[in-house]
Design a protein around this motif. Structure first.
Motif, short mmCIF file in Angstrom:
data_model
loop_
_atom_site.label_atom_id
_atom_site.label_comp_id
_atom_site.label_asym_id
_atom_site.label_seq_id
_atom_site.Cartn_x
_atom_site.Cartn_y
_atom_site.Cartn_z
N UNK A 157 0.83 -1.20 0.00
CA UNK A 157 0.00 0.00 0.00
C UNK A 157 0.87 1.26 0.00
N UNK A 158 1.96 1.25 0.76
CA UNK A 158 2.87 2.39 0.76
C UNK A 158 3.49 2.61 -0.61
N UNK A 159 3.85 1.52 -1.28
CA UNK A 159 4.43 1.62 -2.62
C UNK A 159 3.43 2.17 -3.63
N UNK A 160 2.18 1.73 -3.54
CA UNK A 160 1.15 2.25 -4.44
C UNK A 160 0.97 3.75 -4.21
N UNK A 161 0.95 4.16 -2.96
CA UNK A 161 0.80 5.59 -2.64
C UNK A 161 1.99 6.38 -3.16
N UNK A 162 3.18 5.83 -2.96
CA UNK A 162 4.38 6.50 -3.44
C UNK A 162 4.36 6.60 -4.96
N UNK A 163 3.96 5.52 -5.62
CA UNK A 163 3.84 5.55 -7.07
C UNK A 163 2.91 6.66 -7.52
N UNK A 164 1.79 6.78 -6.84
CA UNK A 164 0.82 7.84 -7.15
C UNK A 164 1.44 9.22 -6.95
N UNK A 184 -7.05 0.05 -2.79
CA UNK A 184 -6.62 -0.45 -1.48
C UNK A 184 -7.30 0.33 -0.35
N UNK A 185 -7.44 1.64 -0.54
CA UNK A 185 -8.06 2.47 0.50
C UNK A 185 -9.52 2.14 0.69
N UNK A 186 -10.24 1.96 -0.39
CA UNK A 186 -11.67 1.67 -0.26
C UNK A 186 -11.90 0.26 0.30
N UNK A 187 -11.02 -0.67 -0.04
CA UNK A 187 -11.19 -2.05 0.43
C UNK A 187 -10.66 -2.29 1.84
N UNK A 188 -9.89 -1.35 2.35
CA UNK A 188 -9.27 -1.57 3.65
C UNK A 188 -8.21 -2.65 3.56
N UNK A 242 -11.16 3.73 3.85
CA UNK A 242 -11.28 5.18 3.89
C UNK A 242 -11.75 5.66 2.51
N UNK A 243 -13.07 5.84 2.37
CA UNK A 243 -13.65 6.25 1.08
C UNK A 243 -13.20 7.64 0.66
N UNK A 244 -13.07 8.56 1.59
CA UNK A 244 -12.65 9.92 1.25
C UNK A 244 -11.22 9.92 0.69
N UNK A 245 -10.34 9.17 1.32
CA UNK A 245 -8.96 9.07 0.82
C UNK A 245 -8.94 8.37 -0.54
N UNK A 246 -9.72 7.33 -0.69
CA UNK A 246 -9.80 6.62 -1.96
C UNK A 246 -10.24 7.56 -3.07
N UNK A 247 -11.23 8.40 -2.79
CA UNK A 247 -11.71 9.35 -3.79
C UNK A 247 -10.60 10.29 -4.21
#
Length: 131
Positions: A72-79, A93-97, A103-108
């Motif tokens: 999850x950290x790598x995906x965020x860093x990639x983004x 990953x954020x929406x699925x927990x 965290x739907x707001x973060x996923x959005x």
């Protein structure tokens, strides 16, 4: 980009061990290739799920939990470094927990960033959630 491309070639060759593919993507990520970080996250997600149920709420051991958190950290860093695919993965990953509470707001926000980076799927998800 050459480590990233090598990893993609290795993925297509079913005889290449996943640990070798993972190492190519890890090298790409360490060299600053955003898509390499995203690809490494995907490989880690796949390996974390092999042998376990895909249900993120299922009981997992500490090693799997740590691997999920790193993915999850790598995906965020990639983004954050420009990978639209990383934004999509981080949003999913954020929406699925996946590695932490849903965290739907973060996923959005991740889907919106994917949209800003030209990923149509991010635009579609963001639009459907805000209708």
């Amino acid at each position: 980009k050459s480590c990233y491309r090598l990893g993609l070639q290795q993925q297509r060759d079913s005889s290449t061990p996943s640990v070798v593919v993972e190492e190519s993507f890890r090298s790409a990520c360490e060299l600053g290739e955003a898509d390499g970080c995203t690809a490494l996250a995907v490989v880690m997600v796949d390996s974390a799920q092999s042998g376990t149920r895909a249900d993120p709420y299922s009981k997992v051991d500490d090693a799997t939990r740590q691997r999920r958190a790193l993915a999850q950290q790598l995906a965020r860093y990639g983004c954050q470094t420009g990978s639209a695919g990383g934004c999509i993965l981080a949003g999913q990953m954020s929406v699925l927990g996946y590695a932490e509470a849903s965290d739907h707001a973060l996923a959005l926000e991740y889907f919106r960033e994917a949209c800003r980076n030209g990923e149509v799927q991010g635009c579609e998800v963001a639009a459907s959630w805000t209708e």
